[in-house]
Design a protein around this motif. Structure first.
Motif, PDB file in Angstrom:
ATOM      1  N   TYR A  91       0.831  -1.207   0.000  1.00 25.31           N
ATOM      2  CA  TYR A  91       0.000   0.000   0.000  1.00 25.31           C
ATOM      3  C   TYR A  91       0.865   1.255   0.000  1.00 25.31           C
ATOM      4  O   TYR A  91       0.593   2.225  -0.710  1.00 25.31           O
ATOM      5  CB  TYR A  91      -0.908  -0.032   1.218  1.00 25.31           C
ATOM      6  CG  TYR A  91      -1.702   1.225   1.478  1.00 25.31           C
ATOM      7  CD1 TYR A  91      -2.833   1.534   0.736  1.00 25.31           C
ATOM      8  CD2 TYR A  91      -1.325   2.113   2.498  1.00 25.31           C
ATOM      9  CE1 TYR A  91      -3.564   2.689   0.980  1.00 25.31           C
ATOM     10  CE2 TYR A  91      -2.049   3.263   2.755  1.00 25.31           C
ATOM     11  CZ  TYR A  91      -3.167   3.546   1.990  1.00 25.31           C
ATOM     12  OH  TYR A  91      -3.894   4.684   2.236  1.00 25.31           O
ATOM     13  N   ALA A  92       1.937   1.223   0.790  1.00 20.21           N
ATOM     14  CA  ALA A  92       2.773   2.414   0.956  1.00 20.21           C
ATOM     15  C   ALA A  92       3.705   2.649  -0.219  1.00 20.21           C
ATOM     16  O   ALA A  92       4.009   3.802  -0.549  1.00 20.21           O
ATOM     17  CB  ALA A  92       3.592   2.293   2.252  1.00 20.21           C
ATOM     18  N   HIS A  93       4.140   1.581  -0.877  1.00 19.94           N
ATOM     19  CA  HIS A  93       5.193   1.730  -1.885  1.00 19.94           C
ATOM     20  C   HIS A  93       4.728   1.506  -3.324  1.00 19.94           C
ATOM     21  O   HIS A  93       5.514   1.723  -4.247  1.00 19.94           O
ATOM     22  CB  HIS A  93       6.348   0.779  -1.567  1.00 19.94           C
ATOM     23  CG  HIS A  93       6.995   1.042  -0.241  1.00 19.94           C
ATOM     24  ND1 HIS A  93       7.715   2.186   0.032  1.00 19.94           N
ATOM     25  CD2 HIS A  93       7.007   0.320   0.915  1.00 19.94           C
ATOM     26  CE1 HIS A  93       8.151   2.157   1.277  1.00 19.94           C
ATOM     27  NE2 HIS A  93       7.737   1.035   1.832  1.00 19.94           N
ATOM     28  N   THR A  94       3.488   1.092  -3.526  1.00 18.16           N
ATOM     29  CA  THR A  94       3.019   0.896  -4.895  1.00 18.16           C
ATOM     30  C   THR A  94       3.000   2.205  -5.666  1.00 18.16           C
ATOM     31  O   THR A  94       2.888   3.292  -5.081  1.00 18.16           O
ATOM     32  CB  THR A  94       1.610   0.267  -4.901  1.00 18.16           C
ATOM     33  OG1 THR A  94       1.209   0.044  -6.249  1.00 18.16           O
ATOM     34  CG2 THR A  94       0.596   1.192  -4.230  1.00 18.16           C
ATOM     35  N   GLN A  95       3.100   2.112  -6.978  1.00 19.27           N
ATOM     36  CA  GLN A  95       3.029   3.293  -7.839  1.00 19.27           C
ATOM     37  C   GLN A  95       1.593   3.707  -8.128  1.00 19.27           C
ATOM     38  O   GLN A  95       1.352   4.768  -8.702  1.00 19.27           O
ATOM     39  CB  GLN A  95       3.763   3.019  -9.155  1.00 19.27           C
ATOM     40  CG  GLN A  95       5.248   2.744  -8.984  1.00 19.27           C
ATOM     41  CD  GLN A  95       5.973   3.892  -8.304  1.00 19.27           C
ATOM     42  OE1 GLN A  95       5.887   5.035  -8.738  1.00 19.27           O
ATOM     43  NE2 GLN A  95       6.680   3.593  -7.224  1.00 19.27           N
TER      44      GLN A  95
END
Length: 251
Positions: free
Chosen positions: A14-18
Motif C-alpha cells: 500500500y505504501a510503496h506501490t506506484q
C-alpha cells in the motif's frame, strides 16, 4: 502465513506501490491515502483527510458520474473505467480508476479507490508512434538496401534500394517472388548458411562479404550487416539486415 507478517506485507504494498490509492468511508470521505496518491494528485494527507474525495479531484462535469459509480461500489460492485480527474493545480489527469468495495464481516464499510496515471502512457504511445514513423521514413529512404527476413529465407520487408540492388522493379516483387534467399540470391548458398551460423552464435554479424545474383543473372559483391531480433521475452522473431554493394576486386 502469519497474520502479522501478512499485514506488514500488505501495508508495504500500500505504501510503496506506484498506484494512487484512497480509502473512503461509507460517506465517501477520505479515511487514508497512500504516498502515490499525493504524488499523482498533489494533496497532502492532512489536506484531504475526512473530506469528500469527489470535491477535490473531480471535474465539474464529472460529479454525477462519480456519484453513480460510487453508488455501484457501495452495493458491492467493482467499477473500472478510464476517465478524467484533476490535480490540485486544476490540470486534468487522464486515469484508469478502479473502485473496490471494502468489506468487513460481509458488509460494505466503504470504498478503495485506485488510480493509474494514463497521461504518461498516452505521451509514451505518441512518442513511440512518432519514432515508428521516423524509422519507417528512414527505412524507405536509406541509401542502402535494408530488409527483414524470416529464418526459412523469405523477405518479410525490404526497401526500394534493396529491390534496385537486386535488379527488381518494386519492393513487392522482392517480397512476393523470392521464395528462398539462400538459393535465389546468394551465388553460393553455403554463404548464407555461414551467416546464419554466425548469427546464432553471436546475435549479429558485421562486414560479411558475399556475392548476390541479380534478377538478370548479374553477379555483384555485397557487404552485409545482419542482426537477430527478439521479442521482450527473448523469443527470436526475424533477421534485420543491411546490404551494400561493394566494388569487385580487379583481376
Amino acid at each position: 502465513m502469519n497474520p502479522q507478517i501478512l499485514g506488514q506485507a500488505l501495508f508495504a504494498l500500500y505504501a510503496h506501490t506506484q498506484e494512487a490509492i484512497a480509502i473512503l468511508d461509507q460517506n465517501e470521505c477520505v479515511v487514508d491515502i497512500n504516498p502515490a496518491f499525493s504524488r499523482l494528485f498533489g494533496y497532502r494527507r492532512d489536506e484531504i483527510l475526512g473530506q469528500k474525495l469527489g470535491a477535490y479531484i473531480s471535474l465539474h462535469n464529472a460529479a454525477e458520474e462519480i456519484f453513480l459509480q460510487a453508488g455501484r461500489v457501495q452495493r458491492g460492485k467493482t467499477v473500472r473505467m478510464q476517465t478524467t480527474r484533476k490535480h490540485k493545480s486544476g490540470r486534468p489527469l487522464h486515469v484508469l480508476a478502479v473502485g473496490y468495495p471494502v468489506l468487513l464481516a460481509e458488509k460494505t464499510y466503504g470504498i478503495c479507490a485506485v488510480y493509474t496515471d494514463y497521461s504518461y502512457r498516452e505521451k509514451l504511445a505518441k512518442a513511440l508512434q512518432q519514432a515508428e514513423q521516423r524509422y519507417k521514413e528512414f527505412f524507405e529512404i536509406a541509401p542502402v538496401g535494408l530488409y527483414i527476413s524470416t529464418p526459412n529465407g523469405r523477405f518479410m520487408k525490404a526497401n526500394q534500394n534493396l529491390a534496385t540492388l537486386l535488379g527488381y522493379d518494386s519492393i513487392a516483387e522482392v517480397t512476393d517472388t523470392i521464395k528462398n534467399i539462400g538459393k535465389e540470391i546468394y551465388e553460393t548458398a553455403s554463404d548464407r548458411d555461414a551467416l546464419i551460423k554466425g548469427l546464432q552464435q553471436n546475435g549479429q554479424v558485421n562486414d560479411f562479404h558475399t556475392t548476390f545474383v541479380k534478377k538478370d543473372g548479374e553477379h555483384i559483391s555485397v557487404r552485409l550487416d545482419v542482426s537477430q531480433v527478439h521479442d521482450e521475452e527473448g523469443e527470436f522473431l526475424y533477421y534485420a539486415g543491411c546490404a551494400t554493394q561493394i566494388a569487385s576486386k580487379k583481376e
